[in-house]
Design an enzyme around this catalytic site. Structure first.
Site, short mmCIF file in Angstrom:
data_model
loop_
_atom_site.label_atom_id
_atom_site.label_comp_id
_atom_site.label_asym_id
_atom_site.label_seq_id
_atom_site.Cartn_x
_atom_site.Cartn_y
_atom_site.Cartn_z
N HIS A 231 0.92 -1.17 0.36
CA HIS A 231 -0.35 0.29 -0.26
C HIS A 231 0.52 1.39 -0.10
O HIS A 231 0.35 2.59 0.67
CB HIS A 231 -1.43 0.33 1.14
CG HIS A 231 -1.93 -0.98 1.44
ND1 HIS A 231 -2.91 -1.20 0.61
CD2 HIS A 231 -1.68 -2.16 1.77
CE1 HIS A 231 -3.36 -2.16 1.41
NE2 HIS A 231 -2.65 -3.07 1.66
N SER B 178 12.80 18.36 -18.82
CA SER B 178 12.52 19.58 -19.07
C SER B 178 13.11 20.99 -19.25
O SER B 178 14.11 21.33 -19.35
CB SER B 178 12.48 20.25 -17.49
OG SER B 178 11.08 20.76 -17.17
#
Length: 445
Positions: free
Chosen positions: A154, A277
Site C-alpha cells: 500500500h 524539462s
C-alpha cells in the site's frame, strides 16, 4: 507519412510504433502481403487444376509491387475493401490471368490470412524481446539476490525483501507471458480460405486440399473451421498484447516510483542528449517508465474492442471485423514499442544498493515488527502478540525512538522477551531461494 496517425508521424512516430511494425502494418507492407497471398493462392489453384495453368503461372509471379495511389483511387471508386486492389492488379495481367485472379475467394480470405501472418510474426517479435527482458531481469535477480531493500505494501514500508526477489517476481511474470505465447501460437498463426460463407463452396472437392496447400506455402496452420465471424483469435491476440504490456507498465511504474529522489533506489540509464524539462534543467525524467503506462493503456482499450468483436452476425459481419483493421495495427505497434522501451529500461537499469540499505535503516527497525510478533506469539498466541507489538510500535513512533527501544519500553513485552535480537535476515523468508527457483525454472524451460 501523414502525421494524422501518431504512429506515422515524422515527429512523434518513434513513440508509438517501430520500423518493424510500420513495415509490417503500413499500406505498403499490408498491400504487398495481400498480393503475395493472392499469388500463392493462384499457384496452388493451378497445381490442383482449379484454374488454367498458364493463368496460374502468370499470377504466381505477382511480387507485391503495386501502385498504392491507384489502389486507393479504385478502392474509393468501388466502395469495396479489396476490389480496388484487384482492379489495379488486373491492369498488369494478360487477358486470361486477369479473369482468374482471386478465383472463388472472398475479402476475408486475404485479410484474415494476413492477420494470421501478422499474429505469427508479432508473436515471434514479442518472444524475442521478452526473452531479452527476462534474461536481463534474471541477471539483476542473480546479482542482487542478497541485496536488502524495503518491501512496500500500500505504498508504505512493510517487511525487508531483496532486490533480487523483486526482479525475480518480474522475471517470472515475463516467463509466464512467454509460456502464453507458445501456447497461443498454434491457435493464432492460422490462415483463412473459406469462400463466401465459410464452406469452401467455390472449389468443390478440391477446397480442403487447396486450403491445406495454401496455408503450408504461407507457413500458417489450417483452421478447423472458418473463422469469418469466429473472432476469438483476434480477441485472444490483442488481449495477450494487453497482458504483456500490462506487465511492462507495472515494471515501469515501479522504476518510476523508485527513481523519485527521496527514494533513489532505481533509475533509468540516462540517454545522452535527452532533455527532461525545458524549464527545469536539473531534471532527468523516467521517460521510458512513464511511456510504458501510456502504451499499455492504449493496448488495453484495444483489447476491449477486440472482445466486442466476439459477437458477430451469422456467417459474415463487417462491423466487428472492420473494427479489427483499426485496433490490430494500433495494439501491435504500441505493444512492439513497449517491448523495445522495456528492453532498454531493464538492460540499462541502475540499482543503488546503498540507498536501498539507507532507506531500510531509516525505518529504525519498525519493519521487523513481524518477526517480533512471531517470537512473542510463542508465549501469548498470535493475536495477543499482534496487539502488544502494535501498541509498542505506535508508542515508539510517537516517542520517536527505535523499534528495539519501543519493545524494551513496554513492560509486558520486556517481561516476555527480555532479550530481543531482531535482524533483517529473520524477515527475508524465502526471498533468496525464490530467486534461485525462478532462475532454475528458466533454465529448465
Amino acid at each position: 507519412m501523414s502525421g494524422i496517425d501518431l504512429a506515422d508521424s515524422v515527429i512523434y512516430g518513434h513513440l508509438w510504433a517501430t520500423d518493424e511494425t510500420r513495415a509490417l502494418l503500413g499500406d505498403a507492407g499490408r498491400t504487398s502481403a495481400w498480393v503475395r497471398i493472392i499469388a500463392a493462392l493462384a499457384e496452388v489453384q493451378g497445381e490442383l487444376g482449379v484454374i488454367p495453368e498458364a493463368a496460374a503461372a502468370e499470377l504466381a509471379r505477382l511480387d507485391g509491387t503495386v501502385d498504392l495511389e491507384a489502389v486507393g483511387e479504385e478502392t474509393r471508386a468501388s466502395g469495396h475493401s479489396t476490389l480496388g486492389l484487384i482492379r489495379v492488379l488486373r491492369r498488369g495481367l494478360g487477358p486470361e490471368a486477369a479473369e482468374w485472379i482471386y478465383y472463388g475467394a472472398t475479402v476475408q480470405d486475404v485479410t484474415d490470412t494476413w492477420f494470421g501472418l501478422v499474429m505469427r510474426d508479432v508473436l515471434d517479435l514479442a518472444e524475442r524481446e521478452l526473452l531479452a527482458i527476462e534474461t536481463a531481469l534474471l541477471r539483476r535477480a542473480s546479482e542482487h539476490r542478497d541485496t536488502p531493500m524495503l518491501g512496500r505494501t500500500h505504498g508504505q514500508p512493510g517487511l525487508p525483501i531483496t532486490f533480487g526477489f523483486k526482479a525475480a517476481v518480474w522475471a517470472a511474470e515475463v516467463g509466464r507471458h512467454l509460456d502464453r505465447i507458445g501456447e497461443a501460437r498454434p491457435r493464432l498463426a492460422v490462415g483463412q480460405l473459406a469462400g463466401a460463407v465459410g464452406t469452401l463452396s467455390a472449389w468443390g472437392d478440391a477446397g480442403p486440399e487447396l486450403q491445406r496447400r495454401l496455408m503450408s506455402r504461407l507457413g500458417l496452420g489450417v483452421p478447423e473451421t472458418s473463422w469469418l465471424t469466429a473472432r476469438d483469435r483476434i480477441a485472444e491476440y490483442v488481449t495477450l498484447l494487453a497482458l504483456v504490456t500490462g506487465t511492462l507498465a507495472k515494471i515501469g511504474n515501479e522504476v518510476y516510483n523508485l527513481q523519485r529522489p527521496e527514494l533513489g533506489e532505481l533509475s533509468e540509464a540516462p540517454t545522452p542528449g535527452v532533455v527532461g524539462s525545458i524549464t527545469m534543467p536539473q531534471k532527468r525524467n523516467p521517460e521510458r517508465s512513464e511511456h510504458l503506462w501510456t502504451l499499455a493503456r492504449l493496448v488495453r482499450s484495444d483489447a476491449g474492442l477486440a472482445l466486442e468483436g466476439l459477437v458477430g452476425e451469422h456467417e459474415r459481419d463487417g462491423a466487428a471485423w472492420k473494427t479489427e483493421w483499426a485496433i490490430v495495427p494500433q495494439a501491435t505497434a504500441a505493444a512492439a514499442t513497449a517491448l523495445t522501451l522495456a528492453r532498454e529500461l531493464v538492460e540499462g537499469l541502475r540499482v543503488d544498493a546503498r540507498r536501498m540499505q539507507a532507506n531500510l535503516d531509516a525505518q529504525r527497525g519498525y519493519v521487523l515488527a513481524e518477526p517480533a510478533m512471531l517470537a512473542l506469539a510463542q508465549r501469548v498466541g498470535k493475536h495477543r502478540a499482534h496487539e502488544l507489538v502494535q501498541r509498542a510500535a505506535l508508542a515508539g513512533q510517537e516517542a520517536d525512538v527505535t523499534f528495539a527501544e519501543a519493545l524494551a519500553a513496554d513492560p509486558e513485552i520486556a517481561a516476555l522477551l527480555p532479550q530481543t535480537d531482531l535482524r533483517v535476515e529473520q524477515a527475508l523468508g524465502a526471498a533468496r531461494t525464490t530467486v534461485d527457483d525462478v532462475i532454475a525454472r528458466r533454465r529448465s524451460r
